[in-house]
Write an enzyme that holds these catalytic residues in place. Structure first.
Site, PDB file in Angstrom:
ATOM      1  N   ASP A  81       0.811  -1.222   0.000  1.00  0.00           N
ATOM      2  CA  ASP A  81       0.000   0.000   0.000  1.00  0.00           C
ATOM      3  C   ASP A  81       0.844   1.272   0.000  1.00  0.00           C
ATOM      4  OD1 ASP A  81      -2.590  -0.945  -0.186  1.00  0.00           O
ATOM      5  OD2 ASP A  81      -2.851  -1.148   1.988  1.00  0.00           O
ATOM      6  N   ARG A 106       0.023  -1.732   7.598  1.00  0.00           N
ATOM      7  CA  ARG A 106       0.658  -0.529   7.043  1.00  0.00           C
ATOM      8  C   ARG A 106       1.584   0.163   8.060  1.00  0.00           C
ATOM      9  NH1 ARG A 106      -2.807   3.345   3.246  1.00  0.00           N
ATOM     10  NH2 ARG A 106      -0.667   3.760   2.575  1.00  0.00           N
ATOM     11  N   ARG A 151     -10.371   5.786  10.132  1.00  0.00           N
ATOM     12  CA  ARG A 151      -8.924   5.657  10.268  1.00  0.00           C
ATOM     13  C   ARG A 151      -8.357   6.638  11.301  1.00  0.00           C
ATOM     14  NH1 ARG A 151      -6.680   2.764   5.838  1.00  0.00           N
ATOM     15  NH2 ARG A 151      -8.238   1.229   5.256  1.00  0.00           N
ATOM     16  N   HIS A 180     -11.472   7.316   3.963  1.00  0.00           N
ATOM     17  CA  HIS A 180     -10.544   8.443   4.144  1.00  0.00           C
ATOM     18  C   HIS A 180     -11.239   9.707   3.641  1.00  0.00           C
ATOM     19  CE1 HIS A 180      -6.576   5.909   3.980  1.00  0.00           C
ATOM     20  NE2 HIS A 180      -6.739   6.367   5.205  1.00  0.00           N
ATOM     21  N   CYS A 283      -4.899   9.506  -3.588  1.00  0.00           N
ATOM     22  CA  CYS A 283      -4.210   8.596  -2.668  1.00  0.00           C
ATOM     23  C   CYS A 283      -2.751   8.397  -3.067  1.00  0.00           C
ATOM     24  CB  CYS A 283      -4.883   7.226  -2.650  1.00  0.00           C
ATOM     25  SG  CYS A 283      -6.598   7.248  -2.169  1.00  0.00           S
TER      26      CYS A 283
HETATM   27  N1  ARG Z   1      -5.253   0.087   0.732  1.00  0.00           N
HETATM   28  C1  ARG Z   1      -5.047   1.381   1.289  1.00  0.00           C
HETATM   29  C2  ARG Z   1      -5.691   1.457   2.665  1.00  0.00           C
HETATM   30  O1  ARG Z   1      -6.750   0.924   2.824  1.00  0.00           O
HETATM   31  C3  ARG Z   1      -5.589   2.446   0.390  1.00  0.00           C
HETATM   32  C4  ARG Z   1      -5.270   3.836   0.858  1.00  0.00           C
HETATM   33  C5  ARG Z   1      -5.911   4.909   0.044  1.00  0.00           C
HETATM   34  N2  ARG Z   1      -5.396   6.166   0.374  1.00  0.00           N
HETATM   35  C6  ARG Z   1      -6.096   7.313   0.485  1.00  0.00           C
HETATM   36  N3  ARG Z   1      -5.456   8.411   0.675  1.00  0.00           N
HETATM   37  N4  ARG Z   1      -7.397   7.322   0.473  1.00  0.00           N
HETATM   38  O2  ARG Z   1      -5.169   2.025   3.593  1.00  0.00           O
END
Ligand code: ARG
Length: 292
Positions: A81, A106, A151, A180, A283
């Site tokens: 990612d 992550r 998040r 996000h 992203c």
């Molecule tokens: N697979 C990543 C996650 O779920 C995607 C992140 C996407 N990033 C963003 N800025 N929206 O964390």
């Protein structure tokens, strides 16, 4: 930039001015979907790293063709990612508020991004609170719009305010597809209007927010572009604007039209492969706002 301000006051609102941008990106050399931390990610569906690289290159080339600068961070094996650099931190005036990821998968990206910045002399502030960088923090004028719900935590909103000494407006996301803030709001023009009045300078997907947040957005940005659920669902808002050129998904046809009507120049770049990881144009793009 100061040239923009004089142009903005002298010209009708339809007159848009492209501003120079500096971005951080990461080549998706190790891109795959091997875990699920958002509803878009299905490890059972095959991914094609070559396609991801080609599409990513398209975005990179588009930025350069527009005259922007793009810095690169080396991808790290085992961190698929990492291509989504927007989550690597939040940068204003040379100060970097580091990321602290919600999910273990992550986690190592946080220090990797902070090291990259520190090695290049940026002023890095290590976070105490869980936050996913520019994925959840957007600078609009002097205000930081901050997302929570999936998040970044509410405590990180306080922390980001302390780091940058700016007003922080907390917004709550309620639809797991839009986990996000940068999947539900696009900052079209970050420059603030006269006397601190916010311009009609964001686009957003109302249904991604709870009622209180919808009310805040409606009040602060009465002229914002409200995108349709269809355009939101193809990550239409996950876009990058320089104040005139707005890079968007080719599938966000309604948003494209809305942008044209407002005098912006939409440019279509397809990142369908990267959408398998739940990410799009924004992203893959972290804005580097240098110090004065
Ligand atoms: N697979 C990543 C996650 O779920 C995607 C992140 C996407 N990033 C963003 N800025 N929206 O964390």
């Amino acid at each position: 930039m100061s040239t923009h301000e004089s142009a903005a006051t002298a010209a009708p609102t339809q007159q848009r001015v492209a501003q120079h941008r500096r971005y951080l990106m990461c080549r998706p050399e190790h891109f795959t979907v091997s875990y699920t931390i958002n509803p878009w990610m299905e490890p059972a569906n095959p991914t094609d790293t070559a396609v991801a690289l080609r599409q990513w290159q398209d975005l990179y080339d588009t930025y350069l063709a527009l005259g922007h600068e793009v810095e690169l961070i080396d991808p790290i094996q085992g961190l698929p990612d990492m291509v989504y650099t927007a989550n690597g931190g939040f940068v204003i005036d040379g100060v970097v508020y580091g990321a602290k990821f919600r999910f273990r998968e992550r986690g190592p990206e946080g220090p990797a991004f902070m090291d990259w910045f520190a090695e290049r002399g940026w002023d890095v502030r290590e976070p105490v609170e869980v936050n996913e960088g520019e994925g959840d923090f957007l600078l609009v004028g002097d205000t930081i719009l901050a997302g929570t719900g999936f998040r970044s935590t509410g405590d990180s909103h306080r922390e980001v305010g302390e780091v940058f000494g700016r007003e922080v407006v907390s917004l709550t996301l309620v639809d797991p597809r839009f986990y996000h803030l940068d999947t539900a709001i696009a900052v079209l023009d970050p420059v603030q209007g006269p006397e601190g009045v916010d311009h009609a300078n964001i686009a957003y997907l109302p249904s991604a927010f709870d009622e209180a947040s919808q009310a805040i957005l409606a009040e602060r940005y009465p002229d914002a572009i409200r995108v349709s659920d269809d355009d939101g669902a193809v990550f239409g808002l996950n876009s990058a604007s320089d104040g005139y050129n707005v890079i968007i998904s080719p599938r966000a046809a309604g948003f494209e039209k809305q942008l044209r009507e407002r005098g912006y120049n939409p440019i279509m770049v397809d990142l369908s492969e990267l959408l398998l990881g739940g990410g799009g144009i924004k992203c893959c793009t972290l804005e580097l706002r240098a110090g004065r």
